[in-house]
Design a protein around this motif. Structure first.
Motif, PDB file in Angstrom:
ATOM      1  N   LEU A  42       0.830  -1.209   0.000  1.00 17.12           N
ATOM      2  CA  LEU A  42       0.000   0.000   0.000  1.00 17.12           C
ATOM      3  C   LEU A  42       0.862   1.256   0.000  1.00 17.12           C
ATOM      4  CD1 LEU A  42      -2.841  -0.993   2.495  1.00 17.12           C
ATOM      5  CD2 LEU A  42      -3.077  -0.542   0.042  1.00 17.12           C
ATOM      6  N   PHE A  43       1.941   1.220   0.769  1.00 19.58           N
ATOM      7  CA  PHE A  43       2.853   2.358   0.795  1.00 19.58           C
ATOM      8  C   PHE A  43       3.465   2.588  -0.586  1.00 19.58           C
ATOM      9  CE2 PHE A  43       7.298   3.808   1.289  1.00 19.58           C
ATOM     10  CZ  PHE A  43       7.043   5.102   1.719  1.00 19.58           C
ATOM     11  N   LEU A  44       3.870   1.497  -1.231  1.00 12.30           N
ATOM     12  CA  LEU A  44       4.498   1.618  -2.548  1.00 12.30           C
ATOM     13  C   LEU A  44       3.526   2.110  -3.619  1.00 12.30           C
ATOM     14  CD1 LEU A  44       6.742  -1.570  -2.568  1.00 12.30           C
ATOM     15  CD2 LEU A  44       7.455   0.811  -2.263  1.00 12.30           C
ATOM     16  N   THR A  45       2.235   1.894  -3.401  1.00 14.92           N
ATOM     17  CA  THR A  45       1.247   2.368  -4.376  1.00 14.92           C
ATOM     18  C   THR A  45       0.784   3.791  -4.089  1.00 14.92           C
ATOM     19  OG1 THR A  45      -0.590   1.389  -3.140  1.00 14.92           O
ATOM     20  CG2 THR A  45       0.411   0.051  -4.895  1.00 14.92           C
ATOM     21  N   GLY A  46       1.350   4.418  -3.064  1.00 20.40           N
ATOM     22  CA  GLY A  46       1.051   5.821  -2.833  1.00 20.40           C
ATOM     23  C   GLY A  46       0.349   6.140  -1.531  1.00 20.40           C
ATOM     24  N   ASP A  47      -0.037   5.153  -0.772  1.00 17.94           N
ATOM     25  CA  ASP A  47      -0.678   5.407   0.520  1.00 17.94           C
ATOM     26  C   ASP A  47       0.424   5.610   1.561  1.00 17.94           C
ATOM     27  OD1 ASP A  47      -2.150   5.498   2.836  1.00 17.94           O
ATOM     28  OD2 ASP A  47      -3.199   3.603   2.515  1.00 17.94           O
ATOM     29  N   VAL A  48       0.829   6.860   1.738  1.00 14.53           N
ATOM     30  CA  VAL A  48       1.982   7.145   2.593  1.00 14.53           C
ATOM     31  C   VAL A  48       1.713   6.860   4.072  1.00 14.53           C
ATOM     32  CG1 VAL A  48       3.061   8.785   1.019  1.00 14.53           C
ATOM     33  CG2 VAL A  48       1.380   9.598   2.673  1.00 14.53           C
ATOM     34  N   ASP A  49       0.457   6.838   4.473  1.00 10.70           N
ATOM     35  CA  ASP A  49       0.138   6.536   5.872  1.00 10.70           C
ATOM     36  C   ASP A  49       0.343   5.056   6.202  1.00 10.70           C
ATOM     37  OD1 ASP A  49      -0.553   9.172   6.340  1.00 10.70           O
ATOM     38  OD2 ASP A  49      -2.660   8.853   5.798  1.00 10.70           O
ATOM     39  N   ALA A  50       0.361   4.215   5.189  1.00  6.18           N
ATOM     40  CA  ALA A  50       0.498   2.775   5.421  1.00  6.18           C
ATOM     41  C   ALA A  50       1.845   2.421   6.037  1.00  6.18           C
ATOM     42  CB  ALA A  50       0.295   2.005   4.116  1.00  6.18           C
ATOM     43  N   ILE A  51       2.860   3.234   5.797  1.00  5.52           N
ATOM     44  CA  ILE A  51       4.181   2.920   6.341  1.00  5.52           C
ATOM     45  C   ILE A  51       4.197   3.080   7.861  1.00  5.52           C
ATOM     46  CG2 ILE A  51       5.310   5.174   6.157  1.00  5.52           C
ATOM     47  CD1 ILE A  51       6.838   1.796   5.162  1.00  5.52           C
ATOM     48  N   GLU A  52       3.391   3.997   8.382  1.00 11.99           N
ATOM     49  CA  GLU A  52       3.300   4.141   9.839  1.00 11.99           C
ATOM     50  C   GLU A  52       2.649   2.908  10.461  1.00 11.99           C
ATOM     51  OE1 GLU A  52       1.598   7.807  11.194  1.00 11.99           O
ATOM     52  OE2 GLU A  52       2.643   8.943   9.627  1.00 11.99           O
ATOM     53  N   VAL A  53       1.602   2.419   9.818  1.00 16.92           N
ATOM     54  CA  VAL A  53       0.932   1.215  10.312  1.00 16.92           C
ATOM     55  C   VAL A  53       1.872   0.017  10.175  1.00 16.92           C
ATOM     56  CG1 VAL A  53      -1.088  -0.275  10.059  1.00 16.92           C
ATOM     57  CG2 VAL A  53      -1.313   2.185   9.700  1.00 16.92           C
ATOM     58  N   HIS A  54       2.624  -0.035   9.081  1.00 12.49           N
ATOM     59  CA  HIS A  54       3.607  -1.096   8.859  1.00 12.49           C
ATOM     60  C   HIS A  54       4.630  -1.116  10.007  1.00 12.49           C
ATOM     61  CE1 HIS A  54       6.196  -3.761   6.441  1.00 12.49           C
ATOM     62  NE2 HIS A  54       7.212  -2.975   6.750  1.00 12.49           N
ATOM     63  N   GLY A  55       5.108   0.046  10.391  1.00 11.66           N
ATOM     64  CA  GLY A  55       6.058   0.140  11.498  1.00 11.66           C
ATOM     65  C   GLY A  55       5.439  -0.249  12.828  1.00 11.66           C
ATOM     66  N   LEU A  56       4.194   0.170  13.052  1.00  7.62           N
ATOM     67  CA  LEU A  56       3.507  -0.166  14.296  1.00  7.62           C
ATOM     68  C   LEU A  56       3.267  -1.672  14.401  1.00  7.62           C
ATOM     69  CD1 LEU A  56       2.009   0.685  16.880  1.00  7.62           C
ATOM     70  CD2 LEU A  56      -0.047   0.917  15.467  1.00  7.62           C
ATOM     71  N   VAL A  57       2.782  -2.266  13.316  1.00 13.06           N
ATOM     72  CA  VAL A  57       2.542  -3.717  13.319  1.00 13.06           C
ATOM     73  C   VAL A  57       3.864  -4.465  13.501  1.00 13.06           C
ATOM     74  CG1 VAL A  57       1.745  -5.678  11.930  1.00 13.06           C
ATOM     75  CG2 VAL A  57       0.404  -3.577  11.999  1.00 13.06           C
ATOM     76  N   GLY A  58       4.924  -3.976  12.876  1.00 16.43           N
ATOM     77  CA  GLY A  58       6.236  -4.602  13.046  1.00 16.43           C
ATOM     78  C   GLY A  58       6.696  -4.567  14.492  1.00 16.43           C
ATOM     79  N   SER A  59       6.485  -3.444  15.147  1.00 18.92           N
ATOM     80  CA  SER A  59       6.864  -3.344  16.559  1.00 18.92           C
ATOM     81  C   SER A  59       6.005  -4.258  17.426  1.00 18.92           C
ATOM     82  CB  SER A  59       6.736  -1.901  17.036  1.00 18.92           C
ATOM     83  OG  SER A  59       7.641  -1.083  16.338  1.00 18.92           O
ATOM     84  N   LEU A  60       4.729  -4.344  17.112  1.00 15.42           N
ATOM     85  CA  LEU A  60       3.851  -5.249  17.859  1.00 15.42           C
ATOM     86  C   LEU A  60       4.224  -6.710  17.618  1.00 15.42           C
ATOM     87  CD1 LEU A  60       0.389  -3.494  17.428  1.00 15.42           C
ATOM     88  CD2 LEU A  60       1.813  -3.601  19.478  1.00 15.42           C
ATOM     89  N   LEU A  61       4.734  -6.991  16.426  1.00 16.82           N
ATOM     90  CA  LEU A  61       5.173  -8.357  16.124  1.00 16.82           C
ATOM     91  C   LEU A  61       6.299  -8.799  17.050  1.00 16.82           C
ATOM     92  CD1 LEU A  61       5.051  -8.708  12.261  1.00 16.82           C
ATOM     93  CD2 LEU A  61       4.092 -10.281  13.932  1.00 16.82           C
TER      94      LEU A  61
END
Length: 141
Positions: A42-61
């Motif tokens: 999603l981030f690569l397709t232009g949804d710049v907010d998705a990278i924040e969620v990606h980082g949050l989910v990674g930390s929760l992982l």
């Protein structure tokens, strides 16, 4: 008349509660792991907010993986489950911690292949934990 009383073998301890805990943790872990490439896409397709969620989910992982190690320890020690599960979950926890670091440093040449490896291991573990083999006690075939 003589009657023979055959001694019955004591039932071996089998992983029950610890197995269900491990199943829950590995399934939740898999859902979060599978969300990561979707969020990155999603981030690569232009949804710049998705990278924040990606980082949050990674930390929760990392937190979920730490819980996985505890669940695997209970499964191996308390439930007499398969021994190999514990070192695999420890390595998964360490890999995910390293993955967070290389992700924050934007080292994509490491982050992407390591992410693929984490997804593969998570899928294999989550699939295995639902097989009858996971429910058998250590030493049983």
């Amino acid at each position: 008349m003589e009657t023979l009383v055959r001694p019955t073998a004591a039932p071996g301890r089998r992983p029950r509660a610890s197995l269900w805990t491990l199943r829950f943790l590995l399934t939740a872990h898999l859902v979060a792991v599978l969300a990561q490439p979707v969020l990155a896409g999603l981030f690569l397709t232009g949804d710049v907010d998705a990278i924040e969620v990606h980082g949050l989910v990674g930390s929760l992982l990392a937190l979920v993986a730490m819980s996985l190690v505890a669940g695997a320890l209970a499964y191996v020690v308390g439930g007499r489950g398969r021994l190999w599960v514990l070192p695999v979950t420890v390595l998964l926890f360490l890999a995910e911690g390293y993955q967070i670091g290389v992700g924050h440093s934007r080292a994509l040449e490491v982050h992407v292949p390591l992410g693929v490896a984490i997804v593969v291991v998570a899928v294999l573990l989550a699939a295995w934990v639902w097989t009858p083999s996971a429910a058998r006690p250590r030493g049983a075939r």
